[in-house]
Design a protein around this motif. Structure first.
Motif, PDB file in Angstrom:
ATOM      1  N   GLN A 151      10.000  -3.419  16.927  1.00 52.88           N
ATOM      2  CA  GLN A 151       8.903  -4.315  15.436  1.00 52.88           C
ATOM      3  C   GLN A 151       8.971  -2.379  14.825  1.00 52.88           C
ATOM      4  O   GLN A 151       9.024  -1.364  15.068  1.00 52.88           O
ATOM      5  N   CYS A 152       8.154  -2.347  13.030  1.00 51.38           N
ATOM      6  CA  CYS A 152       7.937  -1.919  12.504  1.00 51.38           C
ATOM      7  C   CYS A 152       6.837  -1.611  11.702  1.00 51.38           C
ATOM      8  O   CYS A 152       5.798  -2.279  12.166  1.00 51.38           O
ATOM      9  N   SER A 153       6.327  -0.117  11.180  1.00 55.01           N
ATOM     10  CA  SER A 153       5.061   0.075  10.666  1.00 55.01           C
ATOM     11  C   SER A 153       5.282   0.544   9.311  1.00 55.01           C
ATOM     12  O   SER A 153       6.075   1.515   8.860  1.00 55.01           O
ATOM     13  N   PHE A 154       4.273   0.714   8.591  1.00 53.73           N
ATOM     14  CA  PHE A 154       4.322   1.723   7.403  1.00 53.73           C
ATOM     15  C   PHE A 154       2.720   2.720   7.715  1.00 53.73           C
ATOM     16  O   PHE A 154       1.743   1.475   7.684  1.00 53.73           O
ATOM     17  N   GLY A 155       2.773   3.432   6.703  1.00 51.03           N
ATOM     18  CA  GLY A 155       1.122   4.011   6.695  1.00 51.03           C
ATOM     19  C   GLY A 155       1.115   4.595   4.872  1.00 51.03           C
ATOM     20  O   GLY A 155       2.455   4.506   4.434  1.00 51.03           O
ATOM     21  N   PHE A 156       0.515   4.082   4.737  1.00 55.32           N
ATOM     22  CA  PHE A 156      -0.089   4.050   3.048  1.00 55.32           C
ATOM     23  C   PHE A 156      -1.848   4.013   2.539  1.00 55.32           C
ATOM     24  O   PHE A 156      -2.131   4.460   4.207  1.00 55.32           O
ATOM     25  N   PHE A 157      -1.784   4.422   1.681  1.00 60.40           N
ATOM     26  CA  PHE A 157      -3.035   4.704   1.035  1.00 60.40           C
ATOM     27  C   PHE A 157      -3.091   3.251  -0.330  1.00 60.40           C
ATOM     28  O   PHE A 157      -2.019   3.268  -0.768  1.00 60.40           O
TER      29      PHE A 157
END
Length: 190
Positions: free
Chosen positions: A118-124
């Motif tokens: 699985q994956c994820s992402f960090g963002f504004f």
């Protein structure tokens, strides 16, 4: 003020490629999939629009690939070319050349077993719209400032994927390309 956010996605079709004598282990997948709703907490549903990452990819020269959003576990960076990001019709596609570290080797082994996919992402969020007529409300993210993607054990978005790339498959593709080029050469000389 923009708030830092993390999203985690299931990446069951994650690929890795075993290292060769001269090359690293490579993982590929989708850190985000466009137009795929996910429930954020029990508060709202969220959708990522096509194009949401394009500005950030082109302007941010140092996005990192992490393991479980941990900044101590850097797997690759766009700055040095070990992380490559692109948007396609499906979503935010990535490829990471893993370092030759115990963390990366352990991660590759866990991925081979299917324990991590699985994956994820960090963002504004820098662009978004809200639809409060739906229950729960729907947030559509139209633009983000992306600062990291992560291979994770628990996703927020179920449609993400990550996998090891097989060196056997890569060898087979290389052999087929050589054969096709040889055939083209023979046909072109007639």
């Amino acid at each position: 003020m923009n708030k830092k956010e993390l999203r985690t996605i299931d990446i069951t079709n994650f690929q890795t490629r075993d290292s060769t004598e001269n090359g690293p282990v490579i993982i590929t997948g989708y850190a985000a999939v466009f137009n795929s709703k996910t429930l954020i907490g029990d508060w709202f549903e969220e959708v990522i629009s096509p194009g949401a990452f394009s500005k950030s990819i082109s302007e941010n020269g140092d996005i990192r690939a992490l393991f479980n959003h941990n900044w101590d576990n850097v797997l690759g960076r766009t700055k040095n070319g070990t992380l490559r990001l692109e948007e396609d019709n499906r979503g935010l596609k990535f490829e990471v050349e893993l370092p030759n570290t115990s963390l990366a080797r352990d991660l590759a082994e866990s991925m081979k077993r299917g324990d991590i996919n699985q994956c994820s992402f960090g963002f504004f969020a820098t662009g978004e719209t809200w639809d409060y007529s739906a229950e729960p409300a729907v947030r559509t993210v139209t633009e983000v400032e992306l600062y990291e993607i992560s291979v994770v054990s628990i996703p927020a978005y179920e449609d993400t994927e990550v996998s090891l790339r097989s060196k056997e498959i890569d060898k087979s593709v290389e052999q087929r390309i050589k054969i096709i080029n040889q055939i083209k050469g023979v046909l072109g000389n007639e």
